[in-house]
Write a protein that holds these residues in place. Structure first.
Motif, PDB file in Angstrom:
ATOM      1  N   HIS A 162       0.813  -1.220   0.000  1.00 54.44           N
ATOM      2  CA  HIS A 162       0.000   0.000   0.000  1.00 54.44           C
ATOM      3  C   HIS A 162       0.843   1.264   0.000  1.00 54.44           C
ATOM      4  O   HIS A 162       0.312   2.367  -0.082  1.00 54.44           O
ATOM      5  CB  HIS A 162      -0.938   0.005   1.203  1.00 54.44           C
ATOM      6  CG  HIS A 162      -2.065  -0.960   1.065  1.00 54.44           C
ATOM      7  ND1 HIS A 162      -2.815  -1.412   2.132  1.00 54.44           N
ATOM      8  CD2 HIS A 162      -2.580  -1.586  -0.033  1.00 54.44           C
ATOM      9  CE1 HIS A 162      -3.739  -2.258   1.706  1.00 54.44           C
ATOM     10  NE2 HIS A 162      -3.603  -2.380   0.404  1.00 54.44           N
ATOM     11  N   TYR A 284      -3.586   2.214  -7.336  1.00 59.47           N
ATOM     12  CA  TYR A 284      -4.236   2.150  -6.023  1.00 59.47           C
ATOM     13  C   TYR A 284      -4.185   3.506  -5.319  1.00 59.47           C
ATOM     14  O   TYR A 284      -5.187   3.994  -4.795  1.00 59.47           O
ATOM     15  CB  TYR A 284      -3.546   1.089  -5.164  1.00 59.47           C
ATOM     16  CG  TYR A 284      -3.879   1.154  -3.691  1.00 59.47           C
ATOM     17  CD1 TYR A 284      -5.024   0.551  -3.192  1.00 59.47           C
ATOM     18  CD2 TYR A 284      -3.042   1.822  -2.808  1.00 59.47           C
ATOM     19  CE1 TYR A 284      -5.339   0.614  -1.853  1.00 59.47           C
ATOM     20  CE2 TYR A 284      -3.344   1.891  -1.460  1.00 59.47           C
ATOM     21  CZ  TYR A 284      -4.486   1.286  -0.986  1.00 59.47           C
ATOM     22  OH  TYR A 284      -4.793   1.362   0.350  1.00 59.47           O
ATOM     23  N   ARG A 288      -7.262   5.825  -4.375  1.00 60.34           N
ATOM     24  CA  ARG A 288      -7.487   6.157  -2.965  1.00 60.34           C
ATOM     25  C   ARG A 288      -7.533   7.669  -2.764  1.00 60.34           C
ATOM     26  O   ARG A 288      -8.337   8.181  -1.982  1.00 60.34           O
ATOM     27  CB  ARG A 288      -6.372   5.547  -2.109  1.00 60.34           C
ATOM     28  CG  ARG A 288      -6.529   5.823  -0.610  1.00 60.34           C
ATOM     29  CD  ARG A 288      -5.510   5.033   0.192  1.00 60.34           C
ATOM     30  NE  ARG A 288      -5.522   5.387   1.603  1.00 60.34           N
ATOM     31  CZ  ARG A 288      -6.387   4.950   2.487  1.00 60.34           C
ATOM     32  NH1 ARG A 288      -7.360   4.133   2.104  1.00 60.34           N
ATOM     33  NH2 ARG A 288      -6.317   5.319   3.748  1.00 60.34           N
ATOM     34  N   ILE A 322      -9.534   1.363  -0.092  1.00 58.49           N
ATOM     35  CA  ILE A 322      -9.627   2.447  -1.050  1.00 58.49           C
ATOM     36  C   ILE A 322     -11.080   2.853  -1.238  1.00 58.49           C
ATOM     37  O   ILE A 322     -11.359   3.908  -1.794  1.00 58.49           O
ATOM     38  CB  ILE A 322      -9.010   2.074  -2.414  1.00 58.49           C
ATOM     39  CG1 ILE A 322      -9.733   0.897  -3.050  1.00 58.49           C
ATOM     40  CG2 ILE A 322      -7.543   1.753  -2.268  1.00 58.49           C
ATOM     41  CD1 ILE A 322      -9.317   0.666  -4.481  1.00 58.49           C
TER      42      ILE A 322
END
Length: 521
Positions: A162, A284, A288, A322
């Protein structure tokens, strides 16, 4: 034919342990093996042989069946029973136990071959060569399987990263585990600064920092779409990228640990996995960022200010999500009073956030009509049942009059507010009420008089709820931890630090203090 020629035809030499209590037999056997290029170590007893097998990188054991301290059968069984030595081939040799039953016993108790003395030198060498060939093939296959499993585990960890630091750490640790030595990974996102991670031979991270020496930039010209291996005298580097204009990723390991072609193939696959992982992480983080921007746009941009009612709020998104969630808070001023609400729409999705936005806007509209908290709760319930039947929402709603120091409150299945009195007492205000979205009668609002200096704390369940504990225990623990001497900001920050770390649910917090006229200054 020279010894080197014979060794080349027979395969690479190995370290052979000869265990025999007869010095002459050891001398003869060892000389035959040394002539074929093997290195030989010798032991006179079974105990000494076991110790050497466990402490030396032995490739094969030539073991006499009759020894002074224990039988060769027992020695073989112990070698095969120890996971550290179980793969080592054992060749029994005996001049006395030569019957078929003796040979059957030796083989059934773990030996890989059983020779009867006098042994022809050619037969001994051929037997040793065959056993070594099988042993090495098995060891190579097991090593490759281990490396492939390691590559798979590393790829999964890369795709689950992440942050760029997590991804760099996964790449370095995976490469170190893959080659069995130190490794360095140089990673950068398309719109971020380079990050470097190092790992030792066990795969444990040793450092993560930026790229102060520009090592990644120096590799950029040599990177191409896909993966490329750059083998130097001391260091082997795989560089990879998925698109021509993307920054390359690089994973470096000692060249001495990458002698086999399989090592190069696995490193190339690792480099490609890291490059794909960078793309996934970039997507990602971008998604997000959009989700969080949308989430925050649906929360109040700022809180009203009133000298008798200082307040503060916090919103923290779920650590590994997310998707945007339905946690919210709202403060609306109407005619000198403040409608204060906190709530949670079930789910983590655009749909949950949309319902949350509608609930907030409807709440403000009903408040401007002059309705009391219970009436607003009823209307919100009707709205949800008509337009969002699949959505359930919890909420605490109160109308606070700072001048009169009173609070009218209605609850719809939400965590109760915590009242922290100036004398240090802290208690939850348990107000009954069913969750929004279900048809049940609802009680009228409850009015509470507040002592000047009382702090009211509102929260969503993401702050304290844990799957492995009763929420009542966590509520009590939180209640016992608060103090009237804390400022509102210090209180919220401490609660997030103590209770809100690494949560898989959003957290909303709102706290205010009713001061009263006599404490205004």
């Amino acid at each position: 034919m020279s010894n080197r020629s014979v060794a080349a035809q027979s395969g690479p030499p190995g370290l052979i342990l000869v265990v025999d209590d007869s010095e002459s037999s050891r001398l003869v056997t060892s000389s035959w093996l040394r002539r074929r290029g093997h290195e030989v170590v010798e032991a006179e007893t079974g105990a000494a042989g076991l110790e050497m097998a466990r402490t030396l990188p032995v490739d094969l054991v030539v073991l006499d069946v009759r020894l002074p301290d224990m039988s060769g059968f027992e020695v073989c069984e112990q070698i095969k029973a120890d996971p550290a030595t179980s793969a080592i081939p054992v060749v029994h040799v005996s001049a006395n136990l030569i019957e078929p039953d003796d040979r059957a016993q030796g083989l059934s108790r773990g030996a890989d071959a059983y020779l009867v003395e006098p042994v022809d030198p050619g037969v001994l060498v051929a037997t040793v060569t065959a056993a070594l060939r099988y042993y090495r093939a098995r060891r190579t296959a097991e090593d490759l399987a281990r490396r492939l499993n390691s590559l798979t585990a590393t790829s999964l960890r890369i795709m689950a990263a992440h942050t760029v630091a997590d991804l760099a750490d996964a790449a370095a640790s995976g490469a170190a585990a893959l080659v069995g030595g130190p490794a360095t990974a140089l990673i950068t996102l398309p719109d971020g600064a380079p990050c470097r991670a190092r790992a030792d031979a066990s795969g444990e991270q040793s450092a993560v920092d930026d790229d102060p020496d520009g090592e990644l930039a120096a590799l950029a010209p040599s990177a191409q779409v896909g993966a490329r291996l750059l083998a130097g005298q001391d260091t082997t580097v795989v560089v990879a990228r998925t698109k021509p204009h993307r920054p390359p990723v690089a994973v470096a390991v000692p060249t001495a640990l990458t002698t086999a072609a399989e090592h190069h193939d696995l490193l190339m696959q690792l480099g490609q996995a890291v490059a794909v992982g960078v793309d996934a992480l970039h997507a990602y983080l971008a998604e997000r960022s959009v989700a969080l921007t949308l989430q925050r746009s649906m929360l109040p941009s700022k809180l009203p200010r009133h000298p008798l009612l200082p307040m503060t709020a916090r919103y923290v998104p779920a650590t590994a999500d997310i998707d945007i969630g339905g946690d919210f808070y709202e403060v609306t001023e109407v005619g000198g009073s403040f409608f204060v609400a906190i709530g949670d729409v079930t789910g983590h999705s655009i749909g949950a956030a949309t319902v949350m936005g509608e609930v907030r806007h409807a709440l403000r509209a009903y408040a401007l009509e002059g309705l009391d908290p219970a009436a607003i709760i009823d209307r919100l319930d009707t709205l949800l049942q008509r337009f969002h039947r699949d959505s359930l929402t919890t909420m605490t709603l109160m109308r606070v009059d700072p001048a009169a120091r009173t609070m009218s409150i209605a609850n719809a299945g939400h965590i109760p507010p915590l009242l922290i009195e100036p004398d240090g007492r802290a208690d939850y205000l348990w107000i009954k009420g069913h969750i929004l979205g279900v048809t049940f009668p609802r009680p009228p609002a409850t009015t509470v008089a507040l002592t000047p200096g009382t702090t009211v704390l509102l929260m969503t369940d993401g702050l304290i709820e844990r799957r492995d504990r009763d929420i009542a225990d966590d509520l009590e623990h939180l209640r016992a931890s608060v103090s009237p001497t804390e400022s509102l900001d210090a209180l919220c920050d401490r609660l997030l630090r103590d209770y809100g770390q690494d949560k898989d649910d959003d957290i909303a917090l709102l706290a205010f203090t009713v001061l009263g006229e006599e404490t205004e200054d």
